[in-house]
Design an enzyme around this catalytic site. Sequence first.
Site, mmCIF file in Angstrom:
data_model
loop_
_atom_site.group_PDB
_atom_site.id
_atom_site.type_symbol
_atom_site.label_atom_id
_atom_site.label_comp_id
_atom_site.label_asym_id
_atom_site.label_seq_id
_atom_site.Cartn_x
_atom_site.Cartn_y
_atom_site.Cartn_z
ATOM 1 N N HIS A 78 0.823 -1.210 0.000
ATOM 2 C CA HIS A 78 0.000 0.000 0.000
ATOM 3 C C HIS A 78 0.858 1.261 0.000
ATOM 4 O O HIS A 78 0.640 2.187 0.786
ATOM 5 C CB HIS A 78 -0.968 -0.001 1.178
ATOM 6 C CG HIS A 78 -1.942 -1.134 1.143
ATOM 7 N ND1 HIS A 78 -2.773 -1.370 0.072
ATOM 8 C CD2 HIS A 78 -2.200 -2.116 2.037
ATOM 9 C CE1 HIS A 78 -3.514 -2.448 0.303
ATOM 10 N NE2 HIS A 78 -3.175 -2.924 1.488
ATOM 11 N N ASN A 124 2.953 10.694 9.201
ATOM 12 C CA ASN A 124 4.178 10.836 9.969
ATOM 13 C C ASN A 124 4.956 9.529 9.923
ATOM 14 O O ASN A 124 4.399 8.467 10.136
ATOM 15 C CB ASN A 124 3.870 11.177 11.426
ATOM 16 C CG ASN A 124 3.373 12.595 11.603
ATOM 17 O OD1 ASN A 124 3.947 13.517 11.050
ATOM 18 N ND2 ASN A 124 2.320 12.773 12.395
ATOM 19 N N HIS A 142 3.140 13.031 1.680
ATOM 20 C CA HIS A 142 1.702 12.902 1.918
ATOM 21 C C HIS A 142 1.012 12.147 0.792
ATOM 22 O O HIS A 142 1.587 11.968 -0.268
ATOM 23 C CB HIS A 142 1.077 14.279 2.074
ATOM 24 C CG HIS A 142 1.503 14.978 3.334
ATOM 25 N ND1 HIS A 142 2.361 16.049 3.332
ATOM 26 C CD2 HIS A 142 1.219 14.723 4.630
ATOM 27 C CE1 HIS A 142 2.568 16.439 4.584
ATOM 28 N NE2 HIS A 142 1.896 15.658 5.385
#
Length: 527
Positions: free
Chosen positions: A279, A421, A527
């Site tokens: 993923h 994070n 991100h």
Amino acid sequence: MPNLAPVTRALLSVSDKTGLVELGQALVRHGVELLSTGGTAKTLRDAGLNVKDVSEVTGFPEMMDGRVKTLHPVVHGGLLALRDNTEHRAAMDEHGIGPIDLVVVNLYPFEETVAKGADYDTTIENIDIGGPAMIRSAAKNHGFVNVVVDVEDYAAVIAQLDANGGQTEYAFRQGLAQTAYARTAAYDTAVSTWMAAQVEGTPRRVSVSGTLAQTLRYGENPHQSAAFYTDGSTRAGIATAKQHQGKELSYNNINDTDAAFELVSEFGADAPACAIIKHANPCGVATGETLRDAYTRAFQCDQTSAFGGIIALNQTLDAATAEEITSIFTEVVIAPDATPEAMEIFANKKNLRLLTTGGLADASAAGQTIRQVAGGYLVQDKDTGRVSMDDLKVVTKKQPSEQEMKDLMFAWTVAKHVKSNAIIYVKDGATVGVGAGQMSRVDSTRIAARKAEDMAQELGLAAPLTQGSVVASDAFFPFADGLITAAEAGATAIIQPGGSMRDDDVIAAADEAGLAMVFTGMRHFRH
């Protein structure tokens, strides 16, 4: 507007001569008059075909080093005239303009010129002007005119003429027009993107383009349609890889395989390295004495997540590594190359996709990432940032050992490829815990440590491998809690960007815990 439109006259001007003679022969067979320019005309004549130079039609010779040859009313009038418009027909008769029913153009090789690193003046000379003008004229008048910009469409044109007695269908011409406009848009995008790199400042306008490489079964989920487009780059990676076996790649396969190969390429080819992705996040990354060793060590980081994952290798896949990989279910393996013995082993796993790239991706190559948001796009430079040993600043009383410093640099390299994070525990050149994508940095620290505990139980170890490890954080610790959690998990050294208002508190906590800590001055949000 007619469905069937005859092709009586064609203008051919191509830089890529692939399939040109066969197309010309088919056109002549249907009684089509051939117009051409320069090298294209010579190729057709050398094949024994009768060709009229465009200069004969326009009454003007090619001039200015070929810059001016098709930019003429006789050419564009022949392309743009509406055949069923009385005034247009009268204008054609008055000015001696004959219809041009088919244009075959592939443009000056601008993209290839840029890829070769040509100088400024040479690159400018490879910007095509007449070609795009003819393409746009013909595409606008697709009610009557065919425009071909891709060699792969030649066979379809011939089939149309054969099926319809020298005529083409409207839907076919419409499809050609769409492809033509997309090609000129892509060409202009390539030019404008190159020009943007030559001038200072942020461009007022940007555009992106791509060529369909694969229509995908679906996107991230079955209810989403999807496709894979390539941008023409020759950089080694998912877009240039050769698939040797296995099912067609899915949307998620392509996304994850790209992430895996970009990560493993960071390590170069000198020492064996392996990255396992699930993923879009690494669930195991390691170096080793052999490729098999690197894979085994990466796999031991998180065997549960590695099931059904993507494996990237930085060296030629060998038989020993292939045997090890096939012990569990794996979706994709990507490597610069593979030995015949390794391929034979993989052949017994019909659903396993094997991709080879011929080399590693250039991790330092400049580029951009583009993300669509509602109403627009976010564009940024690719994260090629790196730090060297000399860039690191030791901020604690304790200095990292030589091995800790090596592991800190390894962990920092991996951190760039983990969703924020990001917390990465590393020991002896292998990840032993990865925490990714959490809203709180301390949660990522805890998750990574917990995964290491789970693997210790599964492997029958006396203690988690986080004991004696180092930790990388992609951004600064806003509070000391994350660092304390890492110390409780057994970490002995930390690498992080620094820059928090509470750096002094975090440094004090590191000193109290007996940790070594270095600041990079650079962060790696992803991100």
